[in-house]
Design a protein around this motif. Structure first.
Motif, PDB file in Angstrom:
ATOM      1  N   TYR A  57       1.025  -1.210  -0.061  1.00  0.00           N
ATOM      2  CA  TYR A  57       0.055  -0.142   0.029  1.00  0.00           C
ATOM      3  C   TYR A  57       0.928   1.187   0.092  1.00  0.00           C
ATOM      4  O   TYR A  57       1.636   1.441   0.944  1.00  0.00           O
ATOM      5  CB  TYR A  57      -0.826   0.056   1.205  1.00  0.00           C
ATOM      6  N   PRO A  58       0.916   2.045  -0.963  1.00  0.00           N
ATOM      7  CA  PRO A  58       1.860   3.125  -1.028  1.00  0.00           C
ATOM      8  C   PRO A  58       1.281   4.423  -0.324  1.00  0.00           C
ATOM      9  O   PRO A  58       0.522   5.106  -0.334  1.00  0.00           O
ATOM     10  CB  PRO A  58       1.613   3.560  -2.677  1.00  0.00           C
ATOM     11  N   TYR A  94       0.564  -1.832  -7.139  1.00  0.00           N
ATOM     12  CA  TYR A  94       0.055  -1.260  -5.925  1.00  0.00           C
ATOM     13  C   TYR A  94      -1.318  -1.490  -5.409  1.00  0.00           C
ATOM     14  O   TYR A  94      -2.295  -1.365  -6.294  1.00  0.00           O
ATOM     15  CB  TYR A  94       0.394   0.425  -5.975  1.00  0.00           C
ATOM     16  N   SER A  96      -3.797   0.370  -4.277  1.00  0.00           N
ATOM     17  CA  SER A  96      -3.645   1.593  -4.165  1.00  0.00           C
ATOM     18  C   SER A  96      -4.971   2.217  -3.598  1.00  0.00           C
ATOM     19  O   SER A  96      -5.187   3.638  -3.422  1.00  0.00           O
ATOM     20  CB  SER A  96      -3.439   2.454  -5.322  1.00  0.00           C
ATOM     21  N   THR A 116      -2.660   9.528  -4.101  1.00  0.00           N
ATOM     22  CA  THR A 116      -1.939   8.147  -4.412  1.00  0.00           C
ATOM     23  C   THR A 116      -1.145   8.092  -5.291  1.00  0.00           C
ATOM     24  O   THR A 116      -0.112   7.376  -5.384  1.00  0.00           O
ATOM     25  CB  THR A 116      -3.345   7.319  -4.585  1.00  0.00           C
ATOM     26  N   LYS A 117      -1.257   8.827  -6.461  1.00  0.00           N
ATOM     27  CA  LYS A 117      -0.419   8.833  -7.530  1.00  0.00           C
ATOM     28  C   LYS A 117       1.090   9.510  -7.176  1.00  0.00           C
ATOM     29  O   LYS A 117       1.989   8.974  -7.343  1.00  0.00           O
ATOM     30  CB  LYS A 117      -1.016   9.813  -8.597  1.00  0.00           C
ATOM     31  N   ASN A 119       2.252   9.507  -4.015  1.00  0.00           N
ATOM     32  CA  ASN A 119       2.792   8.463  -3.395  1.00  0.00           C
ATOM     33  C   ASN A 119       3.478   7.320  -4.155  1.00  0.00           C
ATOM     34  O   ASN A 119       4.540   6.715  -3.815  1.00  0.00           O
ATOM     35  CB  ASN A 119       1.723   7.906  -2.341  1.00  0.00           C
ATOM     36  N   ILE A 120       2.884   6.882  -4.929  1.00  0.00           N
ATOM     37  CA  ILE A 120       3.204   5.961  -5.917  1.00  0.00           C
ATOM     38  C   ILE A 120       4.538   6.140  -6.781  1.00  0.00           C
ATOM     39  O   ILE A 120       5.493   5.464  -6.420  1.00  0.00           O
ATOM     40  CB  ILE A 120       2.329   5.315  -6.783  1.00  0.00           C
ATOM     41  N   ARG A 141      -2.538  -1.610 -10.713  1.00  0.00           N
ATOM     42  CA  ARG A 141      -2.659  -0.765  -9.505  1.00  0.00           C
ATOM     43  C   ARG A 141      -4.514  -0.893  -9.227  1.00  0.00           C
ATOM     44  O   ARG A 141      -5.027  -0.793 -10.303  1.00  0.00           O
ATOM     45  CB  ARG A 141      -2.744   0.805  -9.782  1.00  0.00           C
ATOM     46  N   SER A 143      -6.418   0.631  -8.103  1.00  0.00           N
ATOM     47  CA  SER A 143      -7.664   1.847  -8.234  1.00  0.00           C
ATOM     48  C   SER A 143      -7.745   2.162  -9.801  1.00  0.00           C
ATOM     49  O   SER A 143      -8.535   3.140  -9.949  1.00  0.00           O
ATOM     50  CB  SER A 143      -6.903   3.149  -7.522  1.00  0.00           C
TER      51      SER A 143
END
Length: 1272
Positions: A57-58, A94, A96, A116-117, A119-120, A141, A143
């Motif tokens: 999980y990022p 991820y 995500s 989220t992006k 963090n990824i 991903r 999400s």
RNA sequence: GCCGAAGUGGCGGAAUUGGUAGACGCGCACGACUCAAACUCGUGUUCGAAAGAGUGCGGGUUCGAUUCCCGCCUUCGGUACCA
């Protein structure tokens, strides 16, 4: 090579101008990316190997050194498998969707997709720096709509499937419909039932099924779908505004965020994982996982074998008729948790029909049943349950207990009266009494022999009686009394021999009774004809159903305990006990889970006033309510056997209830286990029942012989269990039962940032979308919060509705559209099948193609943390089995081998914080201001270096140290002297208090336990350093203590990989993380050791370079020693890899390098093999040296070196010579010597004589090639 | 309580089938190089002066036990009125 001659950061002297990891690593990262070096081909001609890391999980915090530990291990293994010629799938992606991004969104208004992006991107950047050989083209991903399209698709498959116990697998719902169309559904006993949740579904015929309308059919099917809408108790977290799975709750608080969690009844989507309980259990035996994880899953599934047993309730005469009514209530007795929940809801329905005691039987029956049925956790509400009372089978309604067999028997009873009955009837039917008398008439649930309804007099003729029939008759009589009847009884003999006296007595009774209107003529008779069926001779009151794993102890039952939430509690409580019971139930229900957990030792409970009958002895057994019984497990009721169960025992002790011993422990066990406290009991006849004698303890072991147990006497426990179940079954008292602790998994979350559930509602009935309408994408909302009326955030979306596409046959509502489901899927949805998507990540037509799934097959090696033991690892096994059942994949278990990496713990640095003491004589004169100041000064901490602090505490300072400490503290003491002199300051009291506190300081200010005071005190977080006195060691350094604990921001002990990569390089980091210790073990992080690993790489580099740092290898024959070192290393490295012992692998590289250095070996052929070996651990340096060696292509695909044992053959061996097993000296001898010669040689040694001290050896053990041991 | 894992130098740890306990690395000490420091290289480093003792503690099996068996203690992880 420019890198060769360029100066590295350290290279300000010629000596150190060498291994430039920064340039090398940058260069190869780029090279790998450009050449897609690690792309897995789908070339099925090669053997495959699938290495997977648990889905990260990022989080916003990025990686710390603990995270990549498993990735490094799996990467080394993946690279090793490539060297061995496997086609390796090693992907990364991820997980995500998730709460933290959403919480952040709520706080900041930022779209979770954006954070989220970001963090990824940070994760990717960190991962890239460590040199992993991931095939990034396969990244997924959760999400991403292209991914969650298929998560939704699987949801739909689950919705459209049911679990068929006949085939023991999931099937399309159509096969169930086909069964309904052909066989109908015959109720409880029908073998198409699964999971238990739907077991109270009303029976229906095939014809009835076909006549059901759409809604009824849908409701019925909902009982069987593998994902279904139902009401269930959930873990509701008010702070997060959502429900949580059991494994997301720790000790009553949410795992993420630590908010309180409460139990709440909600309408939820659930997954019928319980259908797979047995297969999930069995599958564990086929996979190579650690025993602890398997054990955790076994416990979680919690299979227990035992018996379901019904106890009849003996209604108390004081119970009000209205309450005591309800035949339906008894038929299923107590219920499983879901049922329990339902029963709470069904109160309304129950109250509505429970009016008069003489409504038609059919109505009573179905109403009661209906309301009960509605409790089956199927997502109904009170309205549904009322509606269901019209006896149309839906998933809510139904009569479970009516059987045609019983109807026939009832008729038989009427048609075949006993001689006594016949004789009496011939007298009574003549109407000589002047009143209408009925024969074999149904009253409430009983068939009475004769009744005069207008006088409410029941006349019974008893057959041959024996003991326990008396008790049953008592129940029957009491029950009839509560219905307003008077009961008189005659014996067979009386009727047959003295009919005149009998008639006379009846007349007398009739004369004394008041008249009632006989208004039930037709109705009751009709009922009897049509649908009233009762078991012959067996009356039924309410029943309490218990689950027990110890049916053998049935004769030791001394009370029955119900959970406070148990539905029968309110009904069976007598008026006298009502107030007490109500108070107790209310208190228990309001106690939070956490409170109940914290308080396990407090025994509480209350007597209901009612009794059940012992099924074998007919004895009365009191019914209690106690919160040690959980409504969610078994039936929510236990038969308490205090003599053989710890909790029952405590309860019985506390309330002084009888304790009956029914098992005599085996003699030897008693002796073995006896202690003063557990004095063996005397188990003689008549000793069985005891009342609270202090020295007796329960005997809960499953061994021993049965006593005081009628037909079980003399059997051992195992046999007794078997026999008891057989007897219970034979007498129709219950049946064998397997119970699972596992609950169905709640699948909805009232949150925004998750997969939308592909469902819309039409007239309240849920329908899934068509496959071609996927993905159902997450709509935009104005806020990520629930609506004002408590709807989930998705309800905020503007005009987010389902408009049926062509093919749907919908009417007017179409224009307006239908509402979508507003909850989203839980975090584990996307991670339950991601390992399949990696096989075929870009497939737009299927979630994975059959061919690719067949080729890549199981994950061969799965590495991740053990915290997913009962969450992800169970759910993904469930989904995998489901997809296997439906034929989409060819393997039943997803993860063949699982390794759990241990946590890397942080090493926090601690300052020793000591307060000071000072006393003033004139306390009373202190001004308020000075008094406060004194308090403040006393509270203030001063920081003493570790070693000095130790000495201060143990009062061990020398002169010099004493004055050093005094000098350091002088400023503060001077200040005090100035300020407090006027209050008669006691100067002797001015000193450090030896109570020692600690305070954490950020490890970035620590080097080798020495604090950088200057930098740390500039940090606002540690500004307290400026206010306090600091007492360093005599040499001026301040030494910190330390503590090993979880790596966490709040402990200031987080070590990020980035800093280390910057300082030492990725190869060093990889090696060091592996070198720390065994992969599976938790271990503390210690940056000190990283130097050693780094200098190993430099020494390795130096093997290939001359003193001028020019690349230089020799091309000749390698020396014998070098070849020996090489092949020894090949073997060790390979063995270590095969057993995932990465730490010893690194050691072996070091040993080899040390040996080559000693041998001054720079032989090309030898070093070339070493580069290949090292490449899986330290890929960058290996690629660089590989290239320098003039090899073409990446070392990634070089062949793994072949071990040749010939090089290890030795001619001699240095024998350790031991005396009595203790090694004393060594002796080199040729390996060609046999045992006798070796002994001769050893005995000839001077050393031997010395250690023998003149004694003659008793024995000499010689193991050639191993050891010599001399026994004296 | 129950289930699982583990206890070895100052520290991380090694010893794979019962056969030389402490590999490898850190740290520490000393030495070389250097004006000096860092780096690098070398030597030593379980305790003990020594005899000897020594792998959490107490027993046992064995010629020989970190390893196998029995009984305890401690730590960590999981789980918990689960009937």
């Amino acid at each position: 090579m420019p890198t060769l001659l360029q100066c590295s950061v350290h290279a300000n002297t010629t000596n150190y101008m060498e291994y430039d990891f920064r340039e090398i690593e940058k260069k190869w990262r780029k090279n790998w990316a450009e050449n897609k070096t690690f792309s897995a081909s789908d070339d099925t001609s090669k053997p495959k190997y699938y290495v997977l890391d648990m889905f990260p999980y990022p989080s916003g915090a990025g990686l710390h050194v603990g995270h990549p530990l498993g990735y490094i291990a799996s990467d080394i293994y993946a690279r090793y498998k490539r060297l061995q010629g496997y086609n390796v799938l090693h992907p990364m992606g991820y997980d995500s969707f998730g709460l933290p991004a959403e919480q952040y969104a709520i706080q900041t208004g930022q779209h979770p997709d954006k954070t989220t992006k970001e963090n990824i991107a940070r994760y990717r950047d960190q991962l890239d720096k460590i040199g992993f050989s991931f095939d990034w083209d396969r990244e997924v991903r959760t999400s991403d709509p292209n991914y969650y399209k298929w998560t939704q698709w699987i949801f739909i498959q689950l919705f459209n499937s049911w679990y068929n116990p006949r085939t023991n697998k999931a099937e399309k719902i159509e096969t169930l419909i086909a069964i309904f169309e052909k066989e109908g559904f015959s109720g409880n006993g029908h073998d198409i039932l699964t999971g238990g949740v739907e077991k109270n579904l009303a029976p229906f015929t095939a014809a009835e099924w076909k006549n059901f309308d759409e809604q009824q059919q849908q409701e019925t099917l909902m009982n069987f779908r593998l994902t279904y809408l139902g009401e269930a108790y959930v873990n509701w977290c008010p702070a997060l505004g959502t429900v949580l799975a059991n494994d997301e709750v720790k000790d009553g608080f949410s795992e993420r965020g630590g908010h309180p969690v409460e139990r709440k009844l909600m309408r939820q989507w659930s997954m019928r994982i319980t259908a797979y309980a047995q297969r999930l259990l069995d599958g564990l035996d086929t996979i190579d996982w650690s025993e602890s994880i398997k054990e955790a899953q076994r416990n979680w599934i919690g299979r227990s074998e035992g018996a379901l047993l019904r106890f009849q309730v003996m209604p108390h005469p004081d119970l009000s008729p209205a309450l005591s009514k309800g035949k339906g209530a008894n038929t299923q007795g107590s219920l499983r948790s879901e049922e329990e929940q339902g029963s709470l809801r069904s109160e309304k329905g129950k109250g509505a029909n429970a009016q008069g005691s003489l409504r038609s039987e059919e109505e009573q029956d179905t109403n009661a049943q209906g309301s009960l049925q509605s409790g089956k956790g199927q997502g109904t509400n009170a309205q549904d349950s009322l509606r269901s009372s019209d006896n149309k089978p839906g998933y809510l309604t139904g009569k479970a207990e009516v059987s045609k067999l019983n109807l026939i028997r009832a008729k038989e009873m009427r048609d075949n009266p006993t001689p006594a009955e016949s004789k009496l009837w011939s007298e009574l039917k003549t109407k000589q009494l002047g009143l209408k008398i009925r024969q074999q008439h149904l009253i409430d649930i009983y068939i009475v022999d004769f009744v005069c309804l207008s006088k409410r007099l029941v006349i019974e003729v008893d057959g041959d009686i024996h003991d326990h029939q008396v008790d049953e008759d008592l129940v029957r009589t009491q029950n009839l009394i509560t219905k307003g009847f008077k009961v008189i009884r005659f014996k067979n003999d009386e009727v047959l021999n003295n009919i005149g006296a009998v008639i006379k007595q009846i007349k007398q009774e009739l004369n004394t009774l008041p008249d009632f209107a006989d208004d039930s003529d037709e109705a009751t008779e009709g009922v009897l004809e049509e649908s009233t069926v009762l078991p012959p001779g067996k009356e039924r009151g309410w029943e309490i159903e218990v689950f027990t794993t110890r049916p053998d102890t049935i004769f030791g039952v001394s009370f029955v305990t119900l959970a406070p939430e148990h539905e029968l509690v309110s009904q069976i409580t007598t008026p006298a006990q009502k107030a007490e019971v109500d108070a107790y139930v209310t208190k228990s229900k309001n106690r939070s889970e956490r409170e109940r957990m914290a308080d396990v030792n407090t025994i509480s409970g209350v007597f209901t006033g009612s009794y059940v009958l012992h099924p074998f002895t007919g004895k009365q057994i009191p019914i209690w309510v106690g919160d040690y019984v959980l409504v969610g497990y078994g039936t929510g009721a236990v038969m308490a056997v205090p003599a053989h169960d710890e909790r029952d025992y405590k309860f019985a002790k506390h309330f002084n209830l009888p304790i009956t011993f029914v098992i005599e422990p085996p003699k030897n066990s008693v002796e073995a286990k006896a202690s003063p406290e557990t004095t063996p009991l005397s188990f003689g006849e008549g000793q069985g029942e005891r009342y609270g004698e202090g020295e007796q303890k329960p005997w809960a072991e499953k061994e021993g012989k049965l006593i005081n147990s009628d037909f079980l006497n003399g059997l051992d426990v195992k046999a007794a269990i078997k026999k008891a179940i057989a007897e219970i079954d034979a007498r129709g008292l219950g049946k064998k039962q397997i119970n699972y602790r596992l609950r169905d998994a709640v699948f909805g979350r009232q949150r925004y940032w998750g997969e939308p559930i592909p469902v819309y509602y039409q007239n309240g009935t849920p329908y899934v979308l068509n496959e071609n309408e996927l993905p159902l994408t997450l709509p935009e909302v104005d806020k990520y919060l629930p609506t004002e009326d408590g709807e989930p955030p998705l309800a905020r979306a503007n005009n987010w509705k389902y408009y049926p596409t062509a093919g749907s046959s919908q009417g007017e509502e179409d224009k307006a559209g239908y509402n979508y489901e507003h909850s989203t899927m839980p975090g584990w949805a996307g991670s339950s099948w991601y390992f399949l998507r990696y096989m075929d990540p870009h497939n737009t037509g299927e979630f994975v193609s059959k061919e690719k799934a067949a080729y890549w097959n199981q994950v061969d090696l799965y590495i991740g943390g053990s915290e997913h033991a009962t969450g992800h690892l169970l759910y993904s096994r469930f989904w995998n089995k489901f997809l296997f059942d439906l034929g989409y994949i060819t393997f039943d278990e997803p993860f063949k081998k699982l390794i759990n990496q241990g946590m890397i713990l942080g090493r926090s640095s601690l300052l020793t914080a000591m307060p000071i003491n000072f006393e003033v004589g004139k306390k009373d004169e202190l001004t308020e201001e000075d008094s406060n100041l004194q308090m403040e000064l006393i509270k203030q901490r001063h920081f003493v270096s570790k070693n000095l602090a130790k000495k201060i505490v143990s009062n061990d300072l020398n002169q010099e140290e004493e004055s050093h400490v005094a000098a350091c503290l002088k400023p503060i003491f001077d200040e005090i002297k100035n300020r407090f002199a006027k209050y008669d300051l006691n100067e002797d009291s001015l000193k450090l208090n030896t109570i020692v506190f600690t305070r954490r300081v950020d490890i970035k200010y620590i080097d080798n336990d020495i604090l950088n005071i200057k930098d740390a005190s500039k940090d606002p977080l540690f500004s307290f350093l400026n206010k306090s006195q600091i007492v360093p060691e005599l040499d001026g350094t301040y030494i910190c203590g330390n503590e090993v604990e979880k790596m966490s921001k709040t402990y200031y002990n987080v070590q990020t990989p980035d800093e280390l990569v910057e300082k030492f390089g990725a190869d060093t980091l990889r090696l060091y993380e592996m070198f720390l210790g065994p992969l599976e073990q938790a271990k503390p992080w210690d940056t000190q050791g990283i130097n050693g690993v780094h200098s190993f790489l430099r020494r390795f580099w130096r093997l290939f370079h001359n003193s001028e740092n020019e690349f230089s290898v020799s091309d000749g024959e390698a020396s014998k020693e070098s070849l020996k070192t090489l092949h020894k290393t090949i073997k060790k490295i390979q063995d270590d890899l095969e057993r995932f012992s990465f730490n010893t692998g690194v050691s072996n590289f070091m040993i080899a390098t040390n040996e080559f250095t000693d041998q001054k070996c720079n032989n090309r052929a030898v070093l070339r093999e070493m580069v290949i070996l090292l490449s899986s651990y330290a890929p960058h340096i290996a690629e660089e040296l590989w290239e320098k060696l003039g090899e073409k292509g990446s070392v990634t695909y070089a062949p793994f070196p072949k071990f040749n044992p010939d090089y290890l053959v030795e001619s001699s061996f240095e024998y350790p010579v031991s005396f009595n097993g203790k090694m004393r000296f060594k002796l080199e001898l040729p390996l060609t010597l046999n045992a006798t010669d070796i002994e001769k040689e050893v005995m000839a040694q001077e050393n031997t004589a010395k250690y023998l001290e003149g004694k003659a050896p008793k024995k000499v053990i010689v193991v050639p090639g191993k050891i010599v041991n001399i026994v004296m």
